[in-house]
Design a protein around this motif. Structure first.
Motif, PDB file in Angstrom:
ATOM      1  N   GLU A 140       0.844  -1.185   0.000  1.00 14.51           N
ATOM      2  CA  GLU A 140       0.000   0.000   0.000  1.00 14.51           C
ATOM      3  C   GLU A 140       0.885   1.243   0.000  1.00 14.51           C
ATOM      4  O   GLU A 140       1.901   1.294   0.688  1.00 14.51           O
ATOM      5  CB  GLU A 140      -0.890  -0.009   1.248  1.00 14.51           C
ATOM      6  N   ALA A 141       0.503   2.240  -0.781  1.00 12.09           N
ATOM      7  CA  ALA A 141       1.318   3.448  -0.927  1.00 12.09           C
ATOM      8  C   ALA A 141       0.927   4.477   0.136  1.00 12.09           C
ATOM      9  O   ALA A 141       0.107   5.352  -0.102  1.00 12.09           O
ATOM     10  CB  ALA A 141       1.161   4.034  -2.325  1.00 12.09           C
ATOM     11  N   LEU A 142       1.530   4.351   1.295  1.00  7.90           N
ATOM     12  CA  LEU A 142       1.327   5.303   2.385  1.00  7.90           C
ATOM     13  C   LEU A 142       2.688   5.741   2.900  1.00  7.90           C
ATOM     14  O   LEU A 142       3.569   4.901   3.107  1.00  7.90           O
ATOM     15  CB  LEU A 142       0.550   4.651   3.537  1.00  7.90           C
ATOM     16  N   GLU A 143       2.862   7.059   3.117  1.00  8.38           N
ATOM     17  CA  GLU A 143       4.147   7.552   3.627  1.00  8.38           C
ATOM     18  C   GLU A 143       4.527   6.892   4.944  1.00  8.38           C
ATOM     19  O   GLU A 143       5.688   6.552   5.159  1.00  8.38           O
ATOM     20  CB  GLU A 143       4.092   9.066   3.815  1.00  8.38           C
ATOM     21  N   CYS A 144       3.540   6.709   5.821  1.00  2.00           N
ATOM     22  CA  CYS A 144       3.847   6.097   7.117  1.00  2.00           C
ATOM     23  C   CYS A 144       4.304   4.653   6.948  1.00  2.00           C
ATOM     24  O   CYS A 144       5.199   4.198   7.668  1.00  2.00           O
ATOM     25  CB  CYS A 144       2.650   6.191   8.061  1.00  2.00           C
ATOM     26  N   LEU A 145       3.732   3.940   5.991  1.00  2.00           N
ATOM     27  CA  LEU A 145       4.148   2.561   5.742  1.00  2.00           C
ATOM     28  C   LEU A 145       5.543   2.521   5.116  1.00  2.00           C
ATOM     29  O   LEU A 145       6.368   1.677   5.477  1.00  2.00           O
ATOM     30  CB  LEU A 145       3.136   1.850   4.850  1.00  2.00           C
ATOM     31  N   GLU A 146       5.823   3.452   4.206  1.00  2.00           N
ATOM     32  CA  GLU A 146       7.166   3.530   3.629  1.00  2.00           C
ATOM     33  C   GLU A 146       8.197   3.752   4.732  1.00  2.00           C
ATOM     34  O   GLU A 146       9.261   3.125   4.742  1.00  2.00           O
ATOM     35  CB  GLU A 146       7.250   4.663   2.608  1.00  2.00           C
ATOM     36  N   SER A 147       7.879   4.621   5.666  1.00  5.02           N
ATOM     37  CA  SER A 147       8.771   4.884   6.794  1.00  5.02           C
ATOM     38  C   SER A 147       8.944   3.633   7.647  1.00  5.02           C
ATOM     39  O   SER A 147      10.056   3.302   8.068  1.00  5.02           O
ATOM     40  CB  SER A 147       8.204   6.036   7.626  1.00  5.02           C
ATOM     41  N   ASP A 148       7.849   2.921   7.894  1.00  3.70           N
ATOM     42  CA  ASP A 148       7.926   1.676   8.666  1.00  3.70           C
ATOM     43  C   ASP A 148       8.789   0.633   7.952  1.00  3.70           C
ATOM     44  O   ASP A 148       9.584  -0.066   8.587  1.00  3.70           O
ATOM     45  CB  ASP A 148       6.535   1.099   8.912  1.00  3.70           C
ATOM     46  N   ALA A 176      -5.579  -1.646  -2.975  1.00  6.45           N
ATOM     47  CA  ALA A 176      -4.495  -0.914  -2.305  1.00  6.45           C
ATOM     48  C   ALA A 176      -3.117  -1.342  -2.803  1.00  6.45           C
ATOM     49  O   ALA A 176      -2.116  -0.832  -2.322  1.00  6.45           O
ATOM     50  CB  ALA A 176      -4.582  -1.112  -0.799  1.00  6.45           C
ATOM     51  N   GLN A 177      -3.047  -2.251  -3.753  1.00  4.45           N
ATOM     52  CA  GLN A 177      -1.757  -2.757  -4.221  1.00  4.45           C
ATOM     53  C   GLN A 177      -1.100  -1.790  -5.187  1.00  4.45           C
ATOM     54  O   GLN A 177      -1.656  -1.470  -6.240  1.00  4.45           O
ATOM     55  CB  GLN A 177      -1.910  -4.115  -4.897  1.00  4.45           C
ATOM     56  N   GLU A 178       0.090  -1.333  -4.820  1.00  5.83           N
ATOM     57  CA  GLU A 178       0.912  -0.482  -5.671  1.00  5.83           C
ATOM     58  C   GLU A 178       2.264  -1.162  -5.858  1.00  5.83           C
ATOM     59  O   GLU A 178       2.739  -1.868  -4.976  1.00  5.83           O
ATOM     60  CB  GLU A 178       1.118   0.898  -5.033  1.00  5.83           C
ATOM     61  N   ILE A 179       2.871  -0.936  -7.008  1.00  7.38           N
ATOM     62  CA  ILE A 179       4.191  -1.505  -7.303  1.00  7.38           C
ATOM     63  C   ILE A 179       5.241  -0.466  -6.923  1.00  7.38           C
ATOM     64  O   ILE A 179       5.203   0.669  -7.397  1.00  7.38           O
ATOM     65  CB  ILE A 179       4.327  -1.882  -8.783  1.00  7.38           C
ATOM     66  N   TYR A 180       6.141  -0.883  -6.053  1.00  9.38           N
ATOM     67  CA  TYR A 180       7.232  -0.028  -5.615  1.00  9.38           C
ATOM     68  C   TYR A 180       8.539  -0.459  -6.255  1.00  9.38           C
ATOM     69  O   TYR A 180       8.870  -1.645  -6.270  1.00  9.38           O
ATOM     70  CB  TYR A 180       7.434  -0.148  -4.104  1.00  9.38           C
ATOM     71  N   PHE A 181       9.304   0.529  -6.731  1.00  7.46           N
ATOM     72  CA  PHE A 181      10.707   0.317  -7.053  1.00  7.46           C
ATOM     73  C   PHE A 181      11.478   0.794  -5.829  1.00  7.46           C
ATOM     74  O   PHE A 181      11.286   1.923  -5.370  1.00  7.46           O
ATOM     75  CB  PHE A 181      11.122   1.105  -8.291  1.00  7.46           C
ATOM     76  N   CYS A 182      12.346  -0.049  -5.297  1.00  9.57           N
ATOM     77  CA  CYS A 182      13.088   0.249  -4.072  1.00  9.57           C
ATOM     78  C   CYS A 182      14.572   0.431  -4.400  1.00  9.57           C
ATOM     79  O   CYS A 182      15.218  -0.499  -4.898  1.00  9.57           O
ATOM     80  CB  CYS A 182      12.938  -0.886  -3.067  1.00  9.57           C
ATOM     81  N   GLU A 183      15.076   1.605  -4.116  1.00  7.93           N
ATOM     82  CA  GLU A 183      16.494   1.916  -4.318  1.00  7.93           C
ATOM     83  C   GLU A 183      17.214   1.744  -2.984  1.00  7.93           C
ATOM     84  O   GLU A 183      16.791   2.319  -1.987  1.00  7.93           O
ATOM     85  CB  GLU A 183      16.647   3.358  -4.804  1.00  7.93           C
ATOM     86  N   PHE A 184      18.293   0.963  -2.985  1.00  7.24           N
ATOM     87  CA  PHE A 184      19.060   0.742  -1.755  1.00  7.24           C
ATOM     88  C   PHE A 184      20.543   1.094  -1.901  1.00  7.24           C
ATOM     89  O   PHE A 184      21.344   0.765  -1.038  1.00  7.24           O
ATOM     90  CB  PHE A 184      18.921  -0.710  -1.300  1.00  7.24           C
ATOM     91  N   ASP A 185      20.915   1.761  -3.005  1.00  9.94           N
ATOM     92  CA  ASP A 185      22.320   2.118  -3.231  1.00  9.94           C
ATOM     93  C   ASP A 185      22.401   3.324  -4.165  1.00  9.94           C
ATOM     94  O   ASP A 185      23.189   3.355  -5.095  1.00  9.94           O
ATOM     95  CB  ASP A 185      23.069   0.915  -3.819  1.00  9.94           C
ATOM     96  N   GLY A 186      21.560   4.298  -3.925  1.00 11.38           N
ATOM     97  CA  GLY A 186      21.490   5.447  -4.826  1.00 11.38           C
ATOM     98  C   GLY A 186      22.326   6.606  -4.332  1.00 11.38           C
ATOM     99  O   GLY A 186      23.025   6.503  -3.329  1.00 11.38           O
ATOM    100  N   PRO A 187      22.210   7.692  -5.034  1.00  9.20           N
ATOM    101  CA  PRO A 187      21.452   7.891  -6.266  1.00  9.20           C
ATOM    102  C   PRO A 187      22.118   7.194  -7.456  1.00  9.20           C
ATOM    103  O   PRO A 187      23.335   7.039  -7.499  1.00  9.20           O
ATOM    104  CB  PRO A 187      21.460   9.404  -6.467  1.00  9.20           C
ATOM    105  N   ALA A 188      21.267   6.813  -8.429  1.00 10.62           N
ATOM    106  CA  ALA A 188      21.780   6.096  -9.598  1.00 10.62           C
ATOM    107  C   ALA A 188      20.744   6.078 -10.714  1.00 10.62           C
ATOM    108  O   ALA A 188      19.556   6.268 -10.471  1.00 10.62           O
ATOM    109  CB  ALA A 188      22.147   4.659  -9.219  1.00 10.62           C
TER     110      ALA A 188
END
Length: 142
Positions: A52-60, A118-130
């Motif tokens: 789900e695309a929620l800022e609080c969930l992204e933070s969690d 509520a399903q959104e597709i996230y691209f997750c960057e863990f070594d950016g910026p790139a």
């Protein structure tokens, strides 16, 4: 099979970007009526996940991954790599990517990608910026 790429320039070391609208546009352009869509990152320090695309969930999510994979742990990968001619400084990116996964799949029915409300597709960057590339592969039912 229809293949198209999404390219992104990430701005942060760890970053979560919703790419659902881009994937939906690609599915429409493909003309595929029934089949499957796969979203696949081409990088070993990035992930693709669905949530789900929620800022609080992204933070969690970011806090959870940070607790599981702390930056200050003495990782074996944080050493000189002769093959690369440089020091590997991204072990946390590899490990976070392993946990989030590198792809997701959805059915395509009557030309529409089918997902939960509520399903959104996230691209997750863990070594950016790139600069990053994500392949969207649509396979048509025969």
């Amino acid at each position: 099979m229809y293949v198209e790429s999404i390219t992104l320039l990430t701005k942060e070391y760890n970053e979560y970007t919703v790419i659902t609208p881009k994937v939906l546009d690609i599915v429409k352009r493909s003309g595929v009526q029934n089949g499957t869509v796969t979203v696949l990152t081409k990088h070993t320090t990035t992930g693709v996940t669905v949530n789900e695309a929620l800022e609080c969930l992204e933070s969690d999510i970011e806090n959870f991954l940070g607790r599981l994979i702390p930056e200050d742990y003495p990782y074996s990968h944080a050493r000189m790599l002769r093959d690369y001619g440089s020091t590997a400084g991204n072990p946390t990116g590899h490990l976070k990517a392993m946990l989030t996964g590198n792809h997701c799949h959805f059915p395509v029915i009557d030309g529409e990608m089918v997902r939960g409300g509520a399903q959104e597709i996230y691209f997750c960057e863990f070594d950016g910026p790139a600069h990053r590339t994500i392949n969207v592969i649509i396979q048509e039912e025969k």
